[in-house]
Design a protein around this motif. Structure first.
Motif, PDB file in Angstrom:
ATOM      1  N   ARG A  97      -5.913  -6.968  -0.862  1.00 46.07           N
ATOM      2  CA  ARG A  97      -5.589  -6.941   0.547  1.00 46.07           C
ATOM      3  C   ARG A  97      -5.948  -7.642   1.527  1.00 46.07           C
ATOM      4  NH1 ARG A  97      -5.465  -1.821  -1.708  1.00 46.07           N
ATOM      5  NH2 ARG A  97      -4.294  -0.420  -1.019  1.00 46.07           N
TER       6      ARG A  97
ATOM      7  N   ILE B 190       9.331  -2.539  -0.123  1.00 49.47           N
ATOM      8  CA  ILE B 190       8.523  -2.189   0.759  1.00 49.47           C
ATOM      9  C   ILE B 190       7.205  -2.221   0.497  1.00 49.47           C
ATOM     10  CG2 ILE B 190       7.939  -0.390  -0.377  1.00 49.47           C
ATOM     11  CD1 ILE B 190       7.672   0.582   2.623  1.00 49.47           C
ATOM     12  N   GLU B 191       7.190  -3.139  -0.727  1.00 45.52           N
ATOM     13  CA  GLU B 191       5.863  -4.140  -1.489  1.00 45.52           C
ATOM     14  C   GLU B 191       5.749  -5.341  -2.166  1.00 45.52           C
ATOM     15  OE1 GLU B 191       3.578  -1.841  -2.270  1.00 45.52           O
ATOM     16  OE2 GLU B 191       4.170   0.204  -2.667  1.00 45.52           O
ATOM     17  N   THR B 192       7.345  -5.945  -1.394  1.00 47.43           N
ATOM     18  CA  THR B 192       6.998  -7.497  -0.887  1.00 47.43           C
ATOM     19  C   THR B 192       6.594  -8.284   0.131  1.00 47.43           C
ATOM     20  OG1 THR B 192       9.113  -7.400  -0.150  1.00 47.43           O
ATOM     21  CG2 THR B 192       9.325  -7.649  -2.534  1.00 47.43           C
TER      22      THR B 192
ATOM     23  N   ASN C 100       8.976  -2.208  10.767  1.00 48.43           N
ATOM     24  CA  ASN C 100       8.042  -1.185  10.700  1.00 48.43           C
ATOM     25  C   ASN C 100       8.252  -0.674  12.237  1.00 48.43           C
ATOM     26  OD1 ASN C 100       6.424  -1.575   8.728  1.00 48.43           O
ATOM     27  ND2 ASN C 100       5.352  -3.315   9.679  1.00 48.43           N
TER      28      ASN C 100
ATOM     29  N   GLU D 169      -3.420   8.153  11.834  1.00 47.96           N
ATOM     30  CA  GLU D 169      -3.965   8.144  10.173  1.00 47.96           C
ATOM     31  C   GLU D 169      -5.187   8.366   9.884  1.00 47.96           C
ATOM     32  OE1 GLU D 169      -0.096   8.343   7.093  1.00 47.96           O
ATOM     33  OE2 GLU D 169       0.446   7.157   9.303  1.00 47.96           O
ATOM     34  N   TYR D 170      -5.512   6.828  10.185  1.00 45.84           N
ATOM     35  CA  TYR D 170      -6.207   5.618   9.757  1.00 45.84           C
ATOM     36  C   TYR D 170      -7.645   6.244  11.291  1.00 45.84           C
ATOM     37  CZ  TYR D 170      -3.370   5.047   5.481  1.00 45.84           C
ATOM     38  OH  TYR D 170      -2.343   5.421   4.648  1.00 45.84           O
TER      39      TYR D 170
ATOM     40  N   GLN E 217     -10.063   0.187   6.687  1.00 40.48           N
ATOM     41  CA  GLN E 217      -9.769   1.261   6.945  1.00 40.48           C
ATOM     42  C   GLN E 217     -10.321   2.702   5.958  1.00 40.48           C
ATOM     43  OE1 GLN E 217      -5.977   1.838   4.244  1.00 40.48           O
ATOM     44  NE2 GLN E 217      -5.100   1.764   6.064  1.00 40.48           N
TER      45      GLN E 217
ATOM     46  N   MET F 148       0.938  -1.061   0.013  1.00 37.31           N
ATOM     47  CA  MET F 148       0.301  -0.130   0.051  1.00 37.31           C
ATOM     48  C   MET F 148       1.013   1.452  -0.156  1.00 37.31           C
ATOM     49  SD  MET F 148      -2.064   1.429   2.995  1.00 37.31           S
ATOM     50  CE  MET F 148      -0.535   2.363   3.076  1.00 37.31           C
TER      51      MET F 148
ATOM     52  N   CYS G 261      -3.738  -4.381  -3.973  1.00 37.73           N
ATOM     53  CA  CYS G 261      -3.519  -2.865  -4.304  1.00 37.73           C
ATOM     54  C   CYS G 261      -2.934  -2.282  -5.092  1.00 37.73           C
ATOM     55  CB  CYS G 261      -1.960  -3.213  -3.476  1.00 37.73           C
ATOM     56  SG  CYS G 261      -2.361  -3.463  -1.177  1.00 37.73           S
ATOM     57  N   TRP G 262      -2.005  -1.432  -4.872  1.00 37.12           N
ATOM     58  CA  TRP G 262      -1.425  -1.234  -6.000  1.00 37.12           C
ATOM     59  C   TRP G 262      -0.878  -1.425  -7.227  1.00 37.12           C
ATOM     60  CZ3 TRP G 262       3.082   0.862  -6.786  1.00 37.12           C
ATOM     61  CH2 TRP G 262       3.250   1.366  -8.495  1.00 37.12           C
ATOM     62  N   ASN G 263      -1.084  -2.378  -8.438  1.00 37.90           N
ATOM     63  CA  ASN G 263       0.520  -3.009  -8.464  1.00 37.90           C
ATOM     64  C   ASN G 263       0.834  -4.217  -7.647  1.00 37.90           C
ATOM     65  OD1 ASN G 263       2.071  -3.383 -10.463  1.00 37.90           O
ATOM     66  ND2 ASN G 263       3.959  -2.498  -9.306  1.00 37.90           N
TER      67      ASN G 263
ATOM     68  N   ARG H 242       6.866 -10.596   3.163  1.00 36.87           N
ATOM     69  CA  ARG H 242       7.618 -10.738   4.754  1.00 36.87           C
ATOM     70  C   ARG H 242       8.084 -12.589   4.197  1.00 36.87           C
ATOM     71  NH1 ARG H 242       8.584  -7.735   9.726  1.00 36.87           N
ATOM     72  NH2 ARG H 242       7.068  -6.174   9.186  1.00 36.87           N
TER      73      ARG H 242
ATOM     74  N   GLU I 290      -0.268  -3.010   9.462  1.00 40.08           N
ATOM     75  CA  GLU I 290       0.271  -3.535   8.302  1.00 40.08           C
ATOM     76  C   GLU I 290       1.977  -4.604   8.241  1.00 40.08           C
ATOM     77  OE1 GLU I 290       0.379  -0.810   5.471  1.00 40.08           O
ATOM     78  OE2 GLU I 290       0.209  -2.471   3.891  1.00 40.08           O
ATOM     79  N   PRO I 291       1.940  -5.861   8.639  1.00 33.88           N
ATOM     80  CA  PRO I 291       2.925  -5.995   8.444  1.00 33.88           C
ATOM     81  C   PRO I 291       4.372  -6.205   7.427  1.00 33.88           C
ATOM     82  CG  PRO I 291       1.419  -7.864   9.283  1.00 33.88           C
ATOM     83  CD  PRO I 291       1.135  -6.285   9.780  1.00 33.88           C
ATOM     84  N   SER I 292       3.138  -6.488   6.222  1.00 29.65           N
ATOM     85  CA  SER I 292       3.652  -6.825   4.832  1.00 29.65           C
ATOM     86  C   SER I 292       2.503  -6.242   4.953  1.00 29.65           C
ATOM     87  CB  SER I 292       3.665  -8.317   4.774  1.00 29.65           C
ATOM     88  OG  SER I 292       4.822  -8.793   4.380  1.00 29.65           O
ATOM     89  N   ARG I 293       3.581  -5.657   3.369  1.00 31.95           N
ATOM     90  CA  ARG I 293       2.496  -4.733   1.920  1.00 31.95           C
ATOM     91  C   ARG I 293       1.091  -4.998   2.038  1.00 31.95           C
ATOM     92  NH1 ARG I 293       3.514   0.602   0.922  1.00 31.95           N
ATOM     93  NH2 ARG I 293       4.352   1.051   2.390  1.00 31.95           N
ATOM     94  N   CYS I 294       0.526  -5.005   2.378  1.00 30.79           N
ATOM     95  CA  CYS I 294      -1.808  -5.838   2.010  1.00 30.79           C
ATOM     96  C   CYS I 294      -1.907  -6.873   3.072  1.00 30.79           C
ATOM     97  CB  CYS I 294      -1.907  -5.629   0.617  1.00 30.79           C
ATOM     98  SG  CYS I 294      -1.236  -4.335  -0.652  1.00 30.79           S
ATOM     99  N   GLU I 295      -0.776  -6.808   3.505  1.00 32.59           N
ATOM    100  CA  GLU I 295      -1.813  -7.839   4.799  1.00 32.59           C
ATOM    101  C   GLU I 295      -1.523  -7.090   5.992  1.00 32.59           C
ATOM    102  OE1 GLU I 295       1.266 -11.174   4.482  1.00 32.59           O
ATOM    103  OE2 GLU I 295       0.921 -11.082   2.244  1.00 32.59           O
ATOM    104  N   TYR I 296      -2.725  -7.102   6.769  1.00 30.66           N
ATOM    105  CA  TYR I 296      -3.345  -6.490   7.669  1.00 30.66           C
ATOM    106  C   TYR I 296      -3.012  -7.416   8.505  1.00 30.66           C
ATOM    107  CZ  TYR I 296      -3.981  -2.367   4.571  1.00 30.66           C
ATOM    108  OH  TYR I 296      -2.919  -1.518   3.889  1.00 30.66           O
TER     109      TYR I 296
ATOM    110  N   ARG J 283      15.397  -5.523   6.057  1.00 37.96           N
ATOM    111  CA  ARG J 283      13.769  -5.228   4.854  1.00 37.96           C
ATOM    112  C   ARG J 283      13.909  -3.725   4.775  1.00 37.96           C
ATOM    113  NH1 ARG J 283       8.959  -7.094   2.844  1.00 37.96           N
ATOM    114  NH2 ARG J 283       7.354  -6.163   2.892  1.00 37.96           N
TER     115      ARG J 283
END
Lengths: 952, 526
Positions: free
Chosen positions: B477, A685-687, A410, B422-423, B435, A1, B471-473, A689, B496-502, A406
């Motif tokens: 989610r 960052i987009e990958t 966060n 933020e959210y 969100q 995101m 997610c973009w590209n 874990r 959000e430990p990984s992008r798009c995984e909440y 990484r």
């Protein structure tokens, strides 16, 4: 995101998704100097040596060179250096303005040796430096360099030399615009000291003098044609304008290597280790750039540049170091490129043409300054290069262990959890890394206090487990009036400037950014202060530094970097210094970390950009690779190139930076990654874990085995790095480094030698069940698989079956490799652990190895606090002797066991003798399943000298 | 000094291995370092030691002598010598623990009784009792919390049972209602048939007198006239015949809607002749042509289906916003139809009813009655449909996994929010997670309810949401909600430990069960 990313950055990425945006980077034809230099006709050199001007001192021959097309005179200096090197330096006799001479790449002033003029005739002079010699021919100008009696390098043999003299813009206007530009130049170089102003005055005077000359020249000489190039006095690329106030100033020279089958070096390119012919393609380019999603098999520039090139053939190895920091292109033609007609001629004439590689170096500005490395053996040549540019200081041992990174962990809980999970899954880990998101809005030297409220606690929690933290510090500075660093830099004029003296402003991670001018010693001094533990809150001496984006990367700049007409300290254009920008930055960081500990602790710095000499300050990695098999494959050739180019401390992001690796690729990458000196997992960052436990148990177990293997070899790596520091030997080596006559190996780059004892084959194809392995030694050297101790090498090329569990790795007969078999959670925890020696005798019953031991972290070793052991197995006796009798270090480590592979028959026991202990009996145990005899627990402290006798 | 030479080293290790004595069955036996009492008998000083895997026999002095002899690591339970060994911390007063041998004397205190760092630089203190106290307090607190929460949980269970009963009752009633409604619908359908017959009869006299043969003839006549009329239109060159080319200019005859009228298509309409006269057209071709002309006028509906299918194909690739697309689809369809009319130059038949004719009082009454009964029928039909929908909804609910005791039932339909800088995040059990940026902008779905995904021992401790906004590209989610016991329902944390995984953490009384193994574990062990 990507919601929080600034819009500008999103646009930047969107425009670049998919593959490398080739059109954003210049081709040779789009670069005016490359275009001009590449067009020089063969065999028509305009240069003549004026032998009657020859003078000399003990080490250097001075002679003038004349260009008959332009009437310009040059000074040639030809110097004999120690360790079998020559140096050729050419500059204009009286340049209109000073031309840039590279600083900081050389370690010190190269040590000179005695130059003897052997012969001087009307057409040539021959000189000698020890057993090597050189002949300088007057007309046409050419220099032949001999290693012993063998001609190895011929300079300007093809007559491609070009040295564009500085000139005035040829516009006969009353108010010369070129002139006006120069005045501006003078006015805006504020930080320049008086000395500099004097220089400028001198330049002005010279300029005035020369105006008539130029006009005179116009009538007398045909000229070098540079003026006719539309890019001579200004250049545009995409939306970017380069003012080029100094006009054309390119230099170029060709070097032929008779007898060479391949050339190597000139990193950084994502290409094969043996360089390819550029006859049908773009030349190799050296211009440090942040190339987004770079692709492999490319001669495009990447993040770093080391203009050293090696030529290797069966009979000799030689090299040249092109000491120039401007944009450089290199053409390569090998005898393999001969056309059909020539081949037929050769065939008919019955004399297969001797192999030869021709190269052509072209740089945008500066002077010609070339070092000839005369070998004759490959390792000699590599060491000669290290003699002039230096070697890496011995890395603190944690930096040779495993790193987990990484973009981004966060917050501090996240960091804690990663560390805890490494313990939970019983995986060794030495370092956790923080990428740019730890900062407050990409303002370096600050913390995002919401995510990292107590960085000191976080660091303490890591160090309590023997672990370290690395944080990123980039060279771009956020233009934010609430940022102390920006304010300091603005107030004190620390930024790189436009020609008009205004601060340059580009776009990078923080948005609008400016760039500290690290060429200014005052700026470096200021910057070094920022690392002081009292200033950089939240850090301790266990926090180390990652310097990224130091090409420099400028998102909205030409080719994603700085405009060439920006001005650095001393009035030098960015054009002159571009390729060394990254080095100067890490040099400042190194000094800062050195100062931080009062000179007691070894700094660790990772840099993306580099130049010749960067090894003295930082490790490097191969930048933003991707999670695909091709990128795994290219990591070996890329690090091999770097390694022989002085930079041994090299690695590639394990798993690939972009995209998500599937589990097989992930496993293979670990198995290969443990055999590159710098061993870090890192991801975008987009990958997803990808810590080892995020796949499944099989993956976790295999990765754990790989990590343990790496840690068990740490004593060997550490010893190799010590030897690299002392004698410049690369840690990673191509096969031909030790087997120079085996031409089948010359192009092999998916196998590496770690030191001279370990041979590794990377496995980089999906679902493959066997791979071909080349065993050097022409059937006379045996290689033992390190786990099963299965013997290979009788045949040179063998298909080796592979499972998912390991890749082929072998230890050479005749070697002794020191290891530590008690793998713990970090290297720090293993410091006092005992050693295991793996001894493999050759057919003569001989084996040899070295072991270096010290405190693994401080500079005390420079004060003699170390042990350097020679381990020798001979006549069924294993001895440990001190190679440096004066050195001493109080180690707690002892000798746990000796494994003798393929042992002599009938050994029933062993005895150990030492001065301190006298004689004691030792048990031995033979394991028939792997043919290894183990000497049980000699127990002797490693600080002792000892002899172990095998008794039948 | 650490190093004592090989001999001293061994004796030191042996000494160390007798560090403590334990009482077992009333007899004092030396305890071997790193071995639990229960296994002490395997390490008896009275005899040689046999590796636990039986692979080797060793003199007792080789135990814990800091050299790994056994392949299974069993001879070095108290040192770091074996890579595959483990060390037992007694941790008297607290929980006993096995640690990997590599953590013995590694400079980190792993055992609370400090037993793992007996020969390292670090000074570890025995804090087992303190840990025990802390754990006891923690367990106490957790038990308290579980007890408190359990009260509410029991309420939830009751509520869940009630809801379940209610739902079941409701469902039963609805099913009865449905049967009833079905009967009513049938009844009214019959009424409708009857009245419509009467109506038809009554209206008969307002039509021309019915002569079935004549009517048929007239219809034929009409048809022939109509055919003739169209023949004139189609015969655009007024040659007296229609040719393939003439038909190919008319989009009406593009049977397969591929944008052009092929020769085959034209031949189909021309009775397989290249050219056709008016009579031939009326006799043979008209039957084929007429449906397509009617289609074009919108009299038939099948065209709509064709286009709908076509549109469905497109939607497959577009993903989530089905509803929007459907609407758009209809627009496209309308436009399509309109353009065809334009082409034929004919306006679509208007729906506007003609002036109703004047009937006599009796007829009018019948017509009115018929219309009333038709309305009643439609009403019955509608309520049947509504019941059907309601039954479906309720059936879905009763099938939902509300926990072993229906304790989550009352959370269905509720949403819980959590705000960070933020959210604003929202968690709706059995619904979705989302969100919303505080700076405005639309809500982003982090996933729709998938299922409970906790481990089998504690299935309701984790809930998975997937198919959120893409997610973009990147991927769609997803969100993993971890639940634990708390005295109130509260969304505690979102990351959000990984992008798009909440990841969300949610406290709820529904998980406060003092009986369950999970919350009772520590308590038991202490």
């Amino acid at each position: 995101m990507a919601l929080y990313l600034r819009l500008g950055i999103i646009i930047f990425f969107v425009s670049m998704v998919g593959s490398v945006p080739r059109e954003n980077f210049k081709t040779c034809e789009q670069s005016s100097f490359c275009r001009r230099c590449r067009k020089v006709e063969h065999g028509k050199t305009a240069y003549n040596l004026l032998l009657n001007t020859t003078t000399q001192n003990d080490s250097t021959l001075y002679v003038e060179l004349y260009n008959k097309d332009t009437g310009v005179y040059y000074n040639v200096e030809f110097t004999a250096l120690k360790h079998d090197l020559f140096r050729l330096h050419i500059n204009e006799k009286s340049p209109l303005y000073p031309r840039y001479e590279v600083e900081y790449a050389l370690q010190d002033h190269p040590q000179v040796s005695q130059l003897i003029v052997v012969e001087k005739t009307a057409t040539y002079i021959s000189v000698a430096n020890g057993k090597n010699k050189a002949i300088l021919y007057a007309s046409p100008f050419k220099i032949d360099v001999y290693s012993g009696n063998q001609l190895v390098i011929s300079t300007n043999a093809r007559g491609l030399m070009r040295f564009e003299h500085l000139r005035h813009k040829p516009e006969p206007k009353p108010e010369q615009p070129g002139h006006a530009d120069q005045s501006e130049q003078t006015d805006q170089s504020e930080p320049a000291e008086q000395l500099d102003q004097q220089d400028q005055t001198v330049q002005q005077d010279q300029k005035n003098e020369k105006i008539e000359n130029v006009e005179l020249n116009d009538s007398e000489f045909p000229g070098d044609g540079a003026e006719n190039d539309p890019g001579a006095w200004e250049e545009n690329f995409k939306n970017h304008h380069d003012a080029k106030p100094y006009g054309p100033e390119a230099i170029a020279l060709d070097f032929s290597f008779p007898g060479a089958e391949h050339v190597y070096g000139i990193p950084e390119h994502a290409d094969s280790f043996a360089l390819k012919s550029t006859k049908q393609s773009e030349p190799y380019r050296l211009y440090n750039l942040d190339v987004f999603e770079y692709e492999i098999n490319e001669r495009m520039s990447l993040y770093g540049a080391v203009p050293v090139l090696y030529a290797h053939g069966k009979k000799a190895t030689s090299g040249i170091f092109w000491h120039n920091a401007a944009e450089t292109w290199i053409d390569i033609v090998s005898s393999a490129d001969n056309n059909v007609v020539q081949s037929i001629v050769n065939f008919v004439s019955g004399t297969a043409k001797k192999p030869q590689v021709d190269t052509h170096f072209m740089s945008e500005s500066g002077v010609i300054d070339v070092f000839f490395l005369l070998g004759p053996q490959p390792m000699d040549t590599f060491q000669q290069y290290a003699q002039i540019t230096g070697s890496a200081h011995l890395p603190p041992i944690f930096s040779l262990a495993y790193h987990q990174s990484r973009w981004n962990y966060n917050d501090q809980e996240d960091v804690q959890q990663i560390s805890d999970n490494y313990d939970k899954y019983d995986l060794p880990l030495d370092v956790i890394w923080l990428d740019i998101e730890y900062t407050d809005g990409k303002k370096y030297f600050t913390w995002d206090e919401r995510k990292f409220p107590n960085p000191l606690d976080m660091v303490r929690n890591l160090t309590s487990k023997g672990r370290k933290l690395v944080v990123i510090i980039d060279p771009h500075i956020k233009r934010d009036s609430n940022y102390f660093l920006h304010n300091d830099a603005t107030d004190n004029g620390y930024y790189v400037k436009h020609r008009d003296g205004k601060d340059y402003e580009g776009w990078c991670w923080p948005g609008a950014s400016s760039y500290l001018d690290f060429f200014d010693p005052t700026v470096r001094k200021y910057y070094m202060g920022l690392y002081d533990l009292s200033k950089f809150k939240g850090t301790t001496s266990d926090v180390h530094i990652w310097n990224d984006m130091n090409e420099p990367s400028v998102f909205n700049g030409p080719e994603v970097t700085m405009p060439k007409d920006l001005v650095h300290y001393g009035g030098w254009e960015h054009r002159d210094v571009h390729n060394i920008n990254g080095l100067v930055y890490t040099m400042a960081t190194y000094d800062a970390l050195f100062m931080r500990s009062g000179g007691t602790l070894r700094p660790f710095i990772l840099s993306r950009s580099f130049f010749a000499g960067s090894q003295r300050f930082a490790a490097v990695w191969t930048g933003d690779n991707a999670a695909d098999w091709e990128h795994l494959r290219i990591s070996f050739p890329m690090c091999l190139s770097l390694s022989i180019s002085g930079i041994s401390f090299c690695g590639a992001d394990v798993g690939g930076f972009f995209k998500n690796p599937e589990s097989e690729l992930f496993i293979r990458w670990y198995q290969a990654g443990i055999w590159l000196p710098f061993f870090r997992q890192h991801s975008h960052i987009e990958t997803k874990r990808r810590e080892p436990w995020t796949f499944n148990n099989d993956v976790l177990n295999i990765v754990r085995e790989s990590l343990r293997l790496r840690y068990s070899f740490l004593p060997y790596w550490y010893t190799l790095f010590r030897e690299h520091e002392v004698n410049g030997s690369p840690v990673l080596r191509p096969i031909w480094a030790h087997y120079p006559t085996e031409s089948e190996s010359f192009a092999i780059d998916d196998q590496i030698l770690v030191g001279d004892a370990i041979l590794v084959k990377s496995v980089y194809q999906q679902s493959i069940t066997e791979v071909p392995v080349y065993f050097p030694g022409e059937g006379k050297v045996a290689w033992y698989e390190i786990e099963t101790m299965e013997k290979y090498g009788a045949a040179s090329l063998v298909q080796i079956p592979v499972t998912l569990h390991k890749i082929p790795v072998f230890q050479r007969e005749g070697s002794i490799v020191p290891r530590k078999m008690r793998v713990r959670r970090s290297s720090v925890a293993m410091k006092n652990d005992p050693y295991t020696l793996v001894v493999i005798a050759n057919q003569q019953g001989l084996a040899m190895g070295n072991l270096y031991i010290d405190d693994e972290a401080s500079f005390e070793y420079r004060h003699g606090k170390y042990l350097y052991l020679r381990l020798l197995f001979k006549n069924n006796k294993l001895t440990s002797t001190m190679l440096q009798k004066l050195a001493n270090y109080n180690t707690r480590s002892w000798l746990e066991r000796v494994n003798i592979v393929n042992p002599p028959k009938g050994i029933t026991k062993a005895t150990i003798y030492s001065k301190a202990l006298g004689k004691a009996d030792l048990e031995v145990k033979y394991n028939p399943s792997n043919n290894v005899l183990t000497i049980r627990k000699p127990g002797i402290n490693m600080g002792e000298e000892w002899i172990i006798d095998l008794i039948a | 000094m650490w190093w004592f030479g090989p001999l001293t080293l061994t004796s030191l290790a042996v000494l160390a291995s007798f560090g403590r004595h334990v009482t077992q069955a009333g007899v004092q036996v030396p305890r071997v370092r790193g071995v639990p009492v229960s296994k002490s008998s395997l390490y008896s000083p009275d005899r040689d030691f046999e590796c636990l895997d039986g692979s080797l026999q060793l003199p007792y002095s080789r135990l814990n002598d800091d050299y790994c002899d056994c392949g299974d690591g069993s001879d070095e339970p108290g040192t770091a010598a074996c890579a595959n060994g483990s060390f037992y911390c007694q941790n008297s007063g607290y929980q006993a623990l096995y640690i990997p041998s590599s953590r013995v004397n590694d400079g980190v205190c792993d055992c609370c009784d400090a037993s793992d760092e007996y020969a390292s630089n670090i000074q570890c203190v025995d804090n087992c009792h303190e840990l025990r106290r802390k754990a006891w307090l923690e367990a106490q607190r957790a038990a308290e919390l579980a007890k408190e929460g359990n009260k509410i949980r029991l309420e939830y269970i009751a509520l869940g049972k009630q809801l379940s009963t209610e739902n079941k009752a409701k469902l039963a009633k609805l099913r009865i209602d449905y049967d009833e409604a079905e009967l009513i619908k049938k009844e009214r359908e019959n009424e409708k048939t009857v009245i419509e017959e009467r109506e038809a009869l009554a209206l008969e006299k307002y039509k021309s007198p019915p002569q079935s043969e004549e009517q048929a003839k007239a219809e034929n006549q009409n048809s022939a006239e109509e055919a003739a009329q169209f023949f004139q239109i189609l015969d655009s060159d007024k040659s007296g015949t229609i040719t393939v080319v003439e038909l190919q200019t008319r989009a009406t005859f593009d049977k397969d809607h591929n944008g052009e009228v092929s020769k085959e298509e034209a031949l189909y309409f021309l009775n397989n002749q290249e050219e056709i006269t008016q009579q031939e057209f009326i006799d043979f071709a008209w039957a084929n042509v007429k449906p397509f002309l009617m289609l074009e006028k919108g009299v038939f509906k099948p065209a709509e289906n064709v286009e709908r299918e076509h549109l469905d194909d497109i939607e497959v690739g577009e993903g989530e916003e089905e509803e929007d697309l459907d609407e758009e689809g209809e627009d496209v369809e309308d436009q399509g139809r309109a353009s065809e009319f334009e082409e034929t130059g004919q306006a679509p038949e208007t729906e506007a009813a003609p002036e109703p004719p004047q009937y006599d009082e009796e007829t009018q009454a019948i017509v009115d009655e018929a219309s009333r009964i038709r309305d009643r029928y439609r009403e019955a039909e509608r309520s049947l449909q509504e019941l059907q929908t309601e039954i479906q909804k309720l059936e879905e609910r009763t099938e939902r996994d509300y926990g072993s005791d229906n304790e989550f039932a009352s959370l269905d339909g509720q949403c819980f929010e959590h705000e960070d800088l933020e959210y604003v995040y929202s968690f709706c059990p059995y619904g979705r997670t989302s969100q919303r940026s505080k700076n405005g902008g639309s809500e982003v779905s982090l996933g729709q309810w998938h299922d409970w995904v906790g481990p089998s021992s504690n299935r309701y401790s984790m809930a998975k949401f997937d198919r959120g906004h893409t997610c973009w590209n990147g991927p769609a989610r997803t969100c993993l909600v971890t639940l634990r016991c708390g005295v109130e329902n509260k969304l505690l944390q979102v990351s959000e430990p990984s992008r798009c995984e909440y990841a969300m953490e949610f406290a709820t009384p529904a998980l406060c069960n003092p009986e369950s193994n999970v919350s009772g574990k520590i308590h038991d062990e202490l």
